[in-house]
Structures are given as structure tokens and as C-alpha cells.
Write a protein that holds these residues in place. Structure first.
Motif, mmCIF file in Angstrom:
data_model
loop_
_atom_site.group_PDB
_atom_site.id
_atom_site.type_symbol
_atom_site.label_atom_id
_atom_site.label_comp_id
_atom_site.label_asym_id
_atom_site.label_seq_id
_atom_site.Cartn_x
_atom_site.Cartn_y
_atom_site.Cartn_z
ATOM 1 N N GLU A 1 39.186 71.359 35.211
ATOM 2 C CA GLU A 1 38.959 71.236 36.525
ATOM 3 C C GLU A 1 39.221 72.673 37.471
ATOM 4 O O GLU A 1 38.276 72.674 38.146
ATOM 5 C CB GLU A 1 40.153 70.345 36.995
ATOM 6 C CG GLU A 1 39.973 68.756 36.507
ATOM 7 C CD GLU A 1 38.537 68.399 37.032
ATOM 8 O OE1 GLU A 1 38.231 68.488 38.394
ATOM 9 O OE2 GLU A 1 37.806 67.500 36.251
ATOM 10 N N THR A 2 39.883 73.433 36.612
ATOM 11 C CA THR A 2 40.090 74.654 37.195
ATOM 12 C C THR A 2 38.515 75.639 37.273
ATOM 13 O O THR A 2 38.000 76.173 38.133
ATOM 14 C CB THR A 2 41.113 75.570 36.588
ATOM 15 O OG1 THR A 2 42.415 74.923 36.984
ATOM 16 C CG2 THR A 2 41.413 76.997 37.190
ATOM 17 N N ALA A 3 38.110 75.628 36.074
ATOM 18 C CA ALA A 3 36.818 76.111 35.872
ATOM 19 C C ALA A 3 35.616 75.366 36.655
ATOM 20 O O ALA A 3 34.813 76.224 36.985
ATOM 21 C CB ALA A 3 36.405 76.111 34.346
ATOM 22 N N ARG B 1 35.431 61.949 24.378
ATOM 23 C CA ARG B 1 35.033 61.459 25.810
ATOM 24 C C ARG B 1 35.979 61.753 26.664
ATOM 25 O O ARG B 1 36.054 62.193 27.792
ATOM 26 C CB ARG B 1 34.420 60.124 25.811
ATOM 27 C CG ARG B 1 33.042 59.903 25.263
ATOM 28 C CD ARG B 1 32.473 58.658 25.770
ATOM 29 N NE ARG B 1 33.222 57.454 25.388
ATOM 30 C CZ ARG B 1 33.079 56.765 23.982
ATOM 31 N NH1 ARG B 1 32.148 57.041 23.494
ATOM 32 N NH2 ARG B 1 34.013 55.738 24.007
ATOM 33 N N LEU B 2 37.369 61.637 26.272
ATOM 34 C CA LEU B 2 38.670 61.733 27.044
ATOM 35 C C LEU B 2 38.886 63.129 27.404
ATOM 36 O O LEU B 2 39.769 63.306 28.304
ATOM 37 C CB LEU B 2 39.735 60.821 26.546
ATOM 38 C CG LEU B 2 39.564 59.325 26.746
ATOM 39 C CD1 LEU B 2 40.814 58.664 26.094
ATOM 40 C CD2 LEU B 2 39.345 59.051 28.136
ATOM 41 N N ALA B 3 38.541 63.916 26.405
ATOM 42 C CA ALA B 3 38.956 65.293 26.280
ATOM 43 C C ALA B 3 38.323 66.132 27.355
ATOM 44 O O ALA B 3 37.064 65.896 27.848
ATOM 45 C CB ALA B 3 38.536 66.030 24.969
ATOM 46 N N GLY B 4 39.276 66.696 28.387
ATOM 47 C CA GLY B 4 38.740 67.304 29.539
ATOM 48 C C GLY B 4 38.619 66.522 30.771
ATOM 49 O O GLY B 4 38.175 66.956 31.835
ATOM 50 N N ASP C 1 31.691 75.159 30.724
ATOM 51 C CA ASP C 1 31.185 74.528 29.403
ATOM 52 C C ASP C 1 32.325 75.073 28.113
ATOM 53 O O ASP C 1 32.686 74.654 27.192
ATOM 54 C CB ASP C 1 30.126 75.079 28.861
ATOM 55 C CG ASP C 1 28.944 74.320 29.907
ATOM 56 O OD1 ASP C 1 29.189 73.328 30.338
ATOM 57 O OD2 ASP C 1 27.864 74.867 30.013
ATOM 58 N N LYS C 2 32.569 76.384 28.491
ATOM 59 C CA LYS C 2 33.734 76.942 27.400
ATOM 60 C C LYS C 2 35.108 76.424 27.640
ATOM 61 O O LYS C 2 35.707 75.990 26.655
ATOM 62 C CB LYS C 2 34.048 78.450 27.877
ATOM 63 C CG LYS C 2 34.984 79.243 27.069
ATOM 64 C CD LYS C 2 34.682 79.211 25.833
ATOM 65 C CE LYS C 2 35.557 80.271 24.937
ATOM 66 N NZ LYS C 2 37.023 80.124 24.940
ATOM 67 N N ALA C 3 35.575 75.971 28.893
ATOM 68 C CA ALA C 3 36.757 75.274 29.022
ATOM 69 C C ALA C 3 36.856 73.901 28.283
ATOM 70 O O ALA C 3 37.640 73.486 27.518
ATOM 71 C CB ALA C 3 37.218 75.183 30.598
ATOM 72 N N ARG C 4 35.444 73.246 28.461
ATOM 73 C CA ARG C 4 35.589 71.971 27.897
ATOM 74 C C ARG C 4 35.370 71.956 26.310
ATOM 75 O O ARG C 4 35.987 71.305 25.621
ATOM 76 C CB ARG C 4 34.103 71.269 28.324
ATOM 77 C CG ARG C 4 34.025 69.893 27.769
ATOM 78 C CD ARG C 4 32.890 69.283 28.435
ATOM 79 N NE ARG C 4 32.601 67.695 27.567
ATOM 80 C CZ ARG C 4 31.883 67.750 26.677
ATOM 81 N NH1 ARG C 4 31.227 68.723 25.974
ATOM 82 N NH2 ARG C 4 31.685 66.704 26.210
ATOM 83 N N LEU C 5 34.593 73.050 25.894
ATOM 84 C CA LEU C 5 34.560 73.329 24.399
ATOM 85 C C LEU C 5 35.926 73.611 23.814
ATOM 86 O O LEU C 5 36.424 72.806 22.788
ATOM 87 C CB LEU C 5 33.672 74.537 24.075
ATOM 88 C CG LEU C 5 33.428 74.695 22.586
ATOM 89 C CD1 LEU C 5 32.664 73.705 21.852
ATOM 90 C CD2 LEU C 5 32.702 76.335 22.471
#
Length: 438
Positions: free
Chosen positions: A38-40, A28-31, A124-128
Motif C-alpha cells: 500500500e505504501t508503494a 491472492r491474499l498476499a499484498g 510490482d516489486k513490493a507485491r513480488l
């Protein structure tokens, strides 16, 4: 509400010392405060606004204003006569102006929409990627904690045994060489403990970096035990590859980019065939006259309409523009094919690693059972004065080595399972909206 929860979790992690986290909390904390995500997200917001703006080009422009114009001196009339004229005029009103290139506007708006979709999948890719890094570092932290516990247990047993031997040496019932041998093993275990504490601190700092917490945050796993966590089945790798190619956000982003470039190609091929339209309507009033006369004010209307085609660059017969759009689309298509191959390799590697680590866990558990039995027999023989101290020390070394091997196997298995999950793209959606623009 979800963002507030993440901030509260972040604050609790920072303020407590040490702070205990589990895998769901880490995910949950990741990202939550990650600059890449945030940039994406900002790029997606920009692309969506650009898409909205592209569709707004269909709307006419409204003009409001007033004017004043005066003239003194020579002036030529329509018949060619030169006159000495002094006059003025004034007016005001509103007007609608339309400058349409419908084909160009339509296809460029469709392309902008696809770019916004691609940018949303980039979020979604950055969060993954962030979740993958966070889970990997969490299991690194969990493994360091488990290894330190194993060494600490062996250290406690060895210290008690050394104390018993020292008492025996003092009364003459034990050989001093055995005590020195055990003290050597004790020093080795203390060195391993210090190394384990170092590894634990480094793992905590790496996880804190990923979660964007304070670098000196003392993170610890929420659970002391380390167990295998199977989240993905590896029985059918082909279906996992197919699932990954349908779910991975970078592939969806690439598909959207290809679709956008296809719209650009249609824009170059078909957009120029649709004529451009120019139209306008102005309504208001006009007054003035010779000299300083200010009367004669009355309403007036002007309107015009026309259409035409552009020939040359950006218009009809511009084959270079069409070839350029086609070349860009082919380039991205080839890159997507390479991306699919790389994703397939990631899935296969993660599945093979999971199977290998699962077998290593089974073998290490057998080794732990054998080492525990060997240690038990060595302790019994030592108690009955049949065995020697060296036998007990070696048995304890084998037991610790087997336990550490099991810890590494479980950590590697859990890492491989999470890597497989991320390779397939099986990660929940984020708390922000990455839907396509209307």
C-alpha cells in the motif's frame, strides 16, 4: 470486484477456526492488506500526479478580479510638479498570464514521467516480495502439517504395539524389558508430536502475519498431502537469467530512474538554450476621477510579450548542474549493474537448489521404500517369534526418519521452485493500475 473478492476471502479466513488455505488463495491474499504494498502504491499515485502536474505547467494562468484605489494629499506629476490631489479609481476584468521556460518545463515533465514509471514498478516489486514471503511460509506450514502426520501415524502404530505387549506381559507371554523399550520410544514420539504441534502453530502465525490476518488465526493447509510442484524448468539457466533481467520490476524501475536522470541531464544541457517566454493579456474596465467622482468608466486592454535567457545557476553556462545530473545517472547505472549480478545469482541459487532437492526427493523415496520393506519384515519376524522387539522399533524409527526426510526434501523443492519463479519475476500482475502516466 477483485478487491471485494479478496476482502471476502480475508473475512472467511479470519472468521473460521481452523481456516484452510491453499497456495492460490495465499497468493491472492498476499499484498491485499500489506502495508509495504500500500505504501508503494501511494508513492506511485503521488508520482503520477506530480507527472500530470508537470505537464500542466504549459497551460497559461487565468486571473479574475476587481480593484479600487484612492489617494488624498500631495502627489508629483510627470513634469515634476507637486500637487495636492484627491482622486479615486476602480476597475475589474480578466487576464491571461504566461510564464514559460519551455525547455525546462519539457525535460522536467519527461523526468517526472519516468519517476512515475519507476514508482509503478516499485509497487510490482513490493507485491513480488510479499508473494515470495507468503508462498515460502505457506510451504513451511504445509511441511509442518505433513511432518506431524508422519509422526502421528508412527505414534498410532507404536501405541497399538505397546498395548499388545502390555497384554502379553500381563499373561506372561512377553518380556517386560521389551515393553519398557517400546514405552520409551512412545514417549519420544509424543515429544516429537508436541514439537510438531509447536512448529505448526508457529508456521501458521508466520503466514497469518504475512497475510495480515489476526495473529491467533488457526491456519491449516487445504490439502493434507505434500507433493512436489514443479513450476519452473531448470534445464536452461542462461535463458532464465535473461528472462529475469527482462522481467524483474526492480530492474524496470532502475531503468526508468536512469531514463529520468538522462532527461534531467538534457534539461541541464539543452533546456537553458530555449528562451523563456513571458506574455500576458488583461481586459476589463477602469473608472473614477477627481475627488469622489465615480464616472468615466470604460473598457481597457493591456498586453505584453517578451523572451530572454537565464545566465548563471539554473541557466546558460551552468556546467555544475549538468555534471551533477550526469554523476547521478552514472551512480544509478552502477547500482543497476550490481542489481543485475545479484538477480543472476538468485536465479542460479534457486535453480541449483531445485535440482539438489529433486535428487534428494528421489533418494528419500528409495529410502522410504526400503524402510517400509524392512518394517514389514520386522513385523513378520516378530509375529513368528523369530525377531525381537528392538528390531521392530528400529525399523519403525528408520521408516519415520525416511518419511520425514522426504517431507523436508519436497518442502525445500517447492520452496526453491517458488523462489526461482520469483527470481525470474514470473508473477501475475496485481489488481491495481501501475501503467505509466500519459
Amino acid at each position: 470486484m477483485k478487491s471485494l473478492l479478496l476482502l471476502c476471502l480475508s473475512a472467511s479466513v479470519v472468521s473460521a477456526a481452523p481456516s484452510y488455505v491453499d497456495l492460490p488463495t495465499v497468493m491472492r491474499l498476499a499484498g491485499a492488506k500489506n502495508e509495504e504494498v500500500e505504501t508503494a502504491r501511494t508513492q506511485f499515485k503521488t508520482a503520477r500526479l506530480e507527472s500530470d502536474q508537470a505537464w500542466q505547467r504549459f497551460w497559461p494562468t487565468l486571473n479574475l478580479g476587481a480593484q479600487y484605489r484612492g489617494h488624498e494629499g500631495q502627489l508629483q506629476d510627470v513634469a515634476g510638479n507637486i500637487l495636492d490631489v484627491r482622486k479615486q479609481q476602480y476597475g475589474g476584468g480578466a487576464g491571461l498570464t504566461v510564464e514559460w521556460a519551455p525547455g525546462d518545463i519539457y525535460y522536467s515533465a519527461l523526468a517526472a514521467k519516468q519517476r512515475a514509471i519507476a514508482a509503478g514498478k516499485g509497487v510490482d516489486k513490493a507485491r513480488l516480495d510479499t508473494v515470495r514471503e507468503a508462498t515460502d511460509r505457506y510451504y513451511e506450514l504445509l511441511g509442518a502439517q505433513a511432518a506431524l502426520s508422519v509422526i502421528g501415524e508412527d505414534l498410532g502404530v507404536t501405541e497399538r504395539y505397546a498395548s499388545q505387549l502390555e497384554s502379553g506381559v500381563q499373561v506372561g507371554a512377553a518380556f517386560r524389558g521389551d515393553l519398557l523399550r517400546v514405552n520409551t520410544q512412545l514417549a519420544r514420539l509424543k515429544i516429537q508430536t508436541r514439537q510438531g504441534e509447536e512448529a505448526l502453530g508457529i508456521a501458521a502465525a508466520r503466514l497469518a502475519e504475512t497475510l495480515r490476518l489476526a495473529p491467533d488465526t488457526e491456519l491449516r493447509p487445504g490439502k493434507a498431502d505434500l507433493v512436489p510442484v514443479a513450476v519452473m524448468s531448470t534445464s536452461d539457466v542462461s535463458s532464465l537469467i535473461a528472462k529475469a533481467q527482462g522481467q524483474r520490476p526492480e530492474l524496470k524501475s532502475a531503468d526508468a530512474v536512469i531514463a529520468g536522470l538522462a532527461r534531467e541531464e538534457e534539461r541541464a544541457r539543452l533546456g537553458a538554450l530555449v528562451p523563456s517566454v513571458q506574455a500576458g493579456y488583461n481586459a476589463g474596465g477602469l473608472g473614477g476621477g477627481r475627488g469622489s467622482a465615480s464616472g468615466h468608466f470604460g473598457e481597457q486592454q493591456d498586453y505584453f510579450v517578451g523572451f530572454g535567457w537565464k545566465i548563471g545557476p539554473g541557466g546558460l553556462f551552468d556546467s555544475t548542474r549538468e555534471k551533477l545530473a550526469s554523476s547521478r545517472r552514472e551512480s544509478v547505472t552502477l547500482q543497476t549493474a550490481r542489481m543485475k549480478a545479484a538477480i543472476g545469482r538468485e536465479v542460479v541459487e534457486a535453480a541449483l537448489r531445485s535440482r539438489s532437492c529433486q535428487e534428494q526427493i528421489r533418494l528419500s523415496e528409495s529410502a522410504v521404500s526400503a524402510a517400509e520393506e524392512m518394517t514389514k519384515l520386522a513385523a513378520e519376524r516378530q509375529a513368528s517369534q523369530v525377531g525381537v522387539v528392538l528390531e521392530f522399533v528400529l525399523a519403525r524409527e528408520e521408516l519415520t526418519r525416511a518419511r520425514l526426510s522426504r517431507v523436508r526434501a519436497v518442502v525445500d523443492f517447492n520452496r526453491a521452485q517458488q523462489a526461482l519463479r520469483c527470481a525470474v519475476g514470473d508473477i501475475g500482475k496485481g489488481s491495481f493500475n501501475t501503467d505509466a502516466p500519459k
